[in-house]
Enzyme design. Structure first.
Site, PDB file in Angstrom:
ATOM      1  N   ASP A  66       0.858  -1.179   0.000  1.00  0.00           N
ATOM      2  CA  ASP A  66       0.000   0.000   0.000  1.00  0.00           C
ATOM      3  C   ASP A  66       0.901   1.239   0.000  1.00  0.00           C
ATOM      4  O   ASP A  66       1.662   1.446   0.961  1.00  0.00           O
ATOM      5  CB  ASP A  66      -0.870  -0.055   1.260  1.00  0.00           C
ATOM      6  CG  ASP A  66      -1.829   1.119   1.379  1.00  0.00           C
ATOM      7  OD1 ASP A  66      -1.663   2.111   0.645  1.00  0.00           O
ATOM      8  OD2 ASP A  66      -2.740   1.039   2.222  1.00  0.00           O
ATOM      9  N   SER A 147      -3.062  14.747 -12.996  1.00  0.00           N
ATOM     10  CA  SER A 147      -4.321  14.968 -13.714  1.00  0.00           C
ATOM     11  C   SER A 147      -4.396  16.413 -14.178  1.00  0.00           C
ATOM     12  O   SER A 147      -3.877  17.317 -13.515  1.00  0.00           O
ATOM     13  CB  SER A 147      -5.476  14.681 -12.756  1.00  0.00           C
ATOM     14  OG  SER A 147      -6.669  15.228 -13.247  1.00  0.00           O
ATOM     15  N   TYR A 160      -8.806  15.985  -4.461  1.00  0.00           N
ATOM     16  CA  TYR A 160      -8.043  15.221  -5.461  1.00  0.00           C
ATOM     17  C   TYR A 160      -7.138  16.159  -6.256  1.00  0.00           C
ATOM     18  O   TYR A 160      -5.934  15.909  -6.407  1.00  0.00           O
ATOM     19  CB  TYR A 160      -9.030  14.493  -6.378  1.00  0.00           C
ATOM     20  CG  TYR A 160      -8.414  13.814  -7.579  1.00  0.00           C
ATOM     21  CD1 TYR A 160      -7.678  12.637  -7.434  1.00  0.00           C
ATOM     22  CD2 TYR A 160      -8.594  14.322  -8.868  1.00  0.00           C
ATOM     23  CE1 TYR A 160      -7.116  11.998  -8.543  1.00  0.00           C
ATOM     24  CE2 TYR A 160      -8.044  13.693  -9.973  1.00  0.00           C
ATOM     25  CZ  TYR A 160      -7.316  12.529  -9.809  1.00  0.00           C
ATOM     26  OH  TYR A 160      -6.772  11.904 -10.906  1.00  0.00           O
ATOM     27  N   LYS A 164      -3.036  16.206  -6.397  1.00  0.00           N
ATOM     28  CA  LYS A 164      -2.294  16.055  -7.659  1.00  0.00           C
ATOM     29  C   LYS A 164      -1.404  17.282  -7.900  1.00  0.00           C
ATOM     30  O   LYS A 164      -0.284  17.144  -8.405  1.00  0.00           O
ATOM     31  CB  LYS A 164      -3.269  15.867  -8.827  1.00  0.00           C
ATOM     32  CG  LYS A 164      -4.009  14.518  -8.821  1.00  0.00           C
ATOM     33  CD  LYS A 164      -3.058  13.358  -8.992  1.00  0.00           C
ATOM     34  CE  LYS A 164      -3.749  12.069  -9.393  1.00  0.00           C
ATOM     35  NZ  LYS A 164      -2.843  10.894  -9.314  1.00  0.00           N
ATOM     36  N   THR A 195     -10.529   3.709 -18.456  1.00  0.00           N
ATOM     37  CA  THR A 195      -9.970   2.616 -17.660  1.00  0.00           C
ATOM     38  C   THR A 195     -11.115   2.004 -16.856  1.00  0.00           C
ATOM     39  O   THR A 195     -12.237   2.508 -16.901  1.00  0.00           O
ATOM     40  CB  THR A 195      -8.887   3.111 -16.672  1.00  0.00           C
ATOM     41  OG1 THR A 195      -9.514   3.874 -15.632  1.00  0.00           O
ATOM     42  CG2 THR A 195      -7.818   3.948 -17.349  1.00  0.00           C
TER      43      THR A 195
HETATM   44  N1  LIG Z   1      -8.827   7.450 -15.203  1.00  0.00           N
HETATM   45  C1  LIG Z   1      -8.735   8.761 -15.479  1.00  0.00           C
HETATM   46  O1  LIG Z   1      -9.564   9.332 -16.197  1.00  0.00           O
HETATM   47  C2  LIG Z   1      -7.587   9.561 -14.917  1.00  0.00           C
HETATM   48  C3  LIG Z   1      -7.490  10.917 -15.255  1.00  0.00           C
HETATM   49  C4  LIG Z   1      -6.423  11.665 -14.766  1.00  0.00           C
HETATM   50  C5  LIG Z   1      -5.482  11.059 -13.946  1.00  0.00           C
HETATM   51  N2  LIG Z   1      -5.634   9.740 -13.618  1.00  0.00           N
HETATM   52  C6  LIG Z   1      -4.633   9.154 -12.723  1.00  0.00           C
HETATM   53  O2  LIG Z   1      -4.057   8.015 -13.353  1.00  0.00           O
HETATM   54  C7  LIG Z   1      -3.702   7.055 -12.347  1.00  0.00           C
HETATM   55  C8  LIG Z   1      -4.331   5.721 -12.687  1.00  0.00           C
HETATM   56  O3  LIG Z   1      -5.734   5.872 -12.804  1.00  0.00           O
HETATM   57  P1  LIG Z   1      -6.666   4.664 -13.259  1.00  0.00           P
HETATM   58  O4  LIG Z   1      -7.861   5.248 -13.878  1.00  0.00           O
HETATM   59  O5  LIG Z   1      -5.863   3.663 -14.012  1.00  0.00           O
HETATM   60  O6  LIG Z   1      -7.076   4.077 -11.815  1.00  0.00           O
HETATM   61  P2  LIG Z   1      -7.692   2.678 -11.426  1.00  0.00           P
HETATM   62  O7  LIG Z   1      -8.523   2.919 -10.214  1.00  0.00           O
HETATM   63  O8  LIG Z   1      -8.321   2.001 -12.612  1.00  0.00           O
HETATM   64  O9  LIG Z   1      -6.418   1.806 -11.004  1.00  0.00           O
HETATM   65  C9  LIG Z   1      -5.652   2.190  -9.923  1.00  0.00           C
HETATM   66  C10 LIG Z   1      -4.927   0.966  -9.375  1.00  0.00           C
HETATM   67  O10 LIG Z   1      -4.165   1.439  -8.247  1.00  0.00           O
HETATM   68  C11 LIG Z   1      -4.348   0.548  -7.169  1.00  0.00           C
HETATM   69  N3  LIG Z   1      -4.219   1.293  -5.924  1.00  0.00           N
HETATM   70  C12 LIG Z   1      -5.116   2.168  -5.388  1.00  0.00           C
HETATM   71  N4  LIG Z   1      -4.661   2.622  -4.214  1.00  0.00           N
HETATM   72  C13 LIG Z   1      -3.445   2.044  -4.019  1.00  0.00           C
HETATM   73  C14 LIG Z   1      -2.506   2.096  -2.970  1.00  0.00           C
HETATM   74  N5  LIG Z   1      -2.748   2.836  -1.881  1.00  0.00           N
HETATM   75  N6  LIG Z   1      -1.353   1.382  -3.076  1.00  0.00           N
HETATM   76  C15 LIG Z   1      -1.125   0.605  -4.171  1.00  0.00           C
HETATM   77  N7  LIG Z   1      -2.017   0.488  -5.188  1.00  0.00           N
HETATM   78  C16 LIG Z   1      -3.161   1.196  -5.106  1.00  0.00           C
HETATM   79  C17 LIG Z   1      -5.759  -0.010  -7.335  1.00  0.00           C
HETATM   80  O11 LIG Z   1      -5.904  -1.274  -6.671  1.00  0.00           O
HETATM   81  C18 LIG Z   1      -5.876  -0.122  -8.854  1.00  0.00           C
HETATM   82  O12 LIG Z   1      -5.469  -1.391  -9.338  1.00  0.00           O
HETATM   83  C19 LIG Z   1      -4.167   7.634 -11.019  1.00  0.00           C
HETATM   84  O13 LIG Z   1      -3.101   8.296 -10.389  1.00  0.00           O
HETATM   85  C20 LIG Z   1      -5.231   8.621 -11.431  1.00  0.00           C
HETATM   86  O14 LIG Z   1      -5.435   9.621 -10.474  1.00  0.00           O
HETATM   87  C21 LIG Z   1      -6.649   8.979 -14.090  1.00  0.00           C
END
Ligand SMILES: NC(=O)c1ccc[n+]([C@@H]2O[C@H](COP(=O)([O-])OP(=O)(O)OC[C@H]3O[C@@H](n4cnc5c(N)ncnc54)[C@H](O)[C@@H]3O)[C@@H](O)[C@H]2O)c1
Length: 258
Positions: A66, A147, A160, A164, A195
């Protein structure tokens, strides 16, 4: 000059790589020849991605911990014997559904905490754990996945966006402190991706929020994990050694849309 993105002999730790953007980045690094350490909170997710990478001929191992737990992070990095590349991807944008947290004045410190813990403290912990090894080696790369909301702000997602933006500030400070050791530190600011976390938004083409978002992207599609992976691999590569302290948008050209 050769422009191959060859990361062989490099070991890359990618946090939150059990699905979504992180999974795509893990595949990207494996395809570029790196040994990939797939981290996730959920052991089974990390192992699945390891299996996929190995089936495709790449090198990967799972390391479940974690990122919000500093002792667990440092123990894991020590057990690995150090890493050359850290991709801070673990985040929780989608944890509470796409509607987000709610209006700031209606939220409480307890609502903000999980966002700050993963998106800011998680990055602090991982960077702190890997940097001594990188400094000793005289080489390292840190890329943090942020983000667009850190730059533009986002209603209902203030904590959030703040976390970021904090991570992007950390990037700049670490770049200043570590450039002299051959270490670069950068941030990738993503637009809305497709995703698992955002599938509810994109699965219905008639969803009004999805439609309005698409109109704001010059390239009229959501981002994909491989879009983030392409830049992360480049920033970790040998050709990017004079690029540090920056935040790069990967967002389909949101500012250029008409
Ligand atoms: N999806 C979007 O539209 C979007 C947009 C901008 C930024 N982001 C950023 O991109 C990154 C990935 O996003 P995503 O959509 O793939 O997310 P997601 O929720 O699909 O996947 C995140 C993964 O991280 C793991 N995780 C969560 N907390 C954790 C922790 N404390 N320790 C270890 N693992 C942990 C989860 O189990 C999951 O498998 C994130 O940082 C998110 O903020 C995503």
């Amino acid at each position: 000059m050769a422009y191959e993105l060859d990361l062989k002999d490099r070991r890359a730790l990618i946090t939150g790589a059990g699905q979504g953007v992180g999974r795509g980045i893990a595949h990207g690094f494996a395809a570029a020849g790196a040994e990939v350490i797939v981290n996730d909170l959920r052991t089974e997710r990390a192992q699945e991605v390891v299996d996929e990478i190995r089936d495709a001929g790449g090198a990967a191992t799972a390391s479940a911990f974690d990122v919000t737990d500093y002792a667990a992070v440092t123990a894991a990095v020590e057990a690995l014997g150090g890493v050359d590349i850290l991709i801070n991807n673990a985040g929780n944008a989608g944890v509470q559904g796409f509607a987000g947290l709610g209006r700031f004045v209606e939220t409480t410190p307890a609502d903000w905490e999980p966002f700050l813990r993963v998106n800011l403290y998680g990055v602090l912990h991982c960077a702190h754990a890997v940097l001594p090894g990188m400094i000793a080696k005289g080489w390292g790369r840190i890329v943090t996945i942020s983000s667009d909301s850190a730059r533009t702000g986002e209603a209902n997602m203030a904590a959030y966006a703040a976390a970021k933006a904090g991570a992007a500030g950390l990037t700049r400070s670490l770049a200043v402190e570590t450039g002299r050791y051959g270490i670069t530190v950068n941030t990738i600011a993503l637009g809305t991706m497709r995703t698992e976390a955002t599938e509810g938004l994109w699965s219905d083409p008639e969803n009004p929020m999805a439609k309005s978002l698409l109109k704001r992207y010059a390239v009229r599609r959501p981002g994909l994990p491989e879009d983030a992976a392409a830049l992360a691999v480049f920033l970790a590569g040998p050709q990017a050694s004079w690029i540090t302290g920056q935040t790069y948008p990967v967002n389909g050209g949101i500012s250029f849309a008409q």
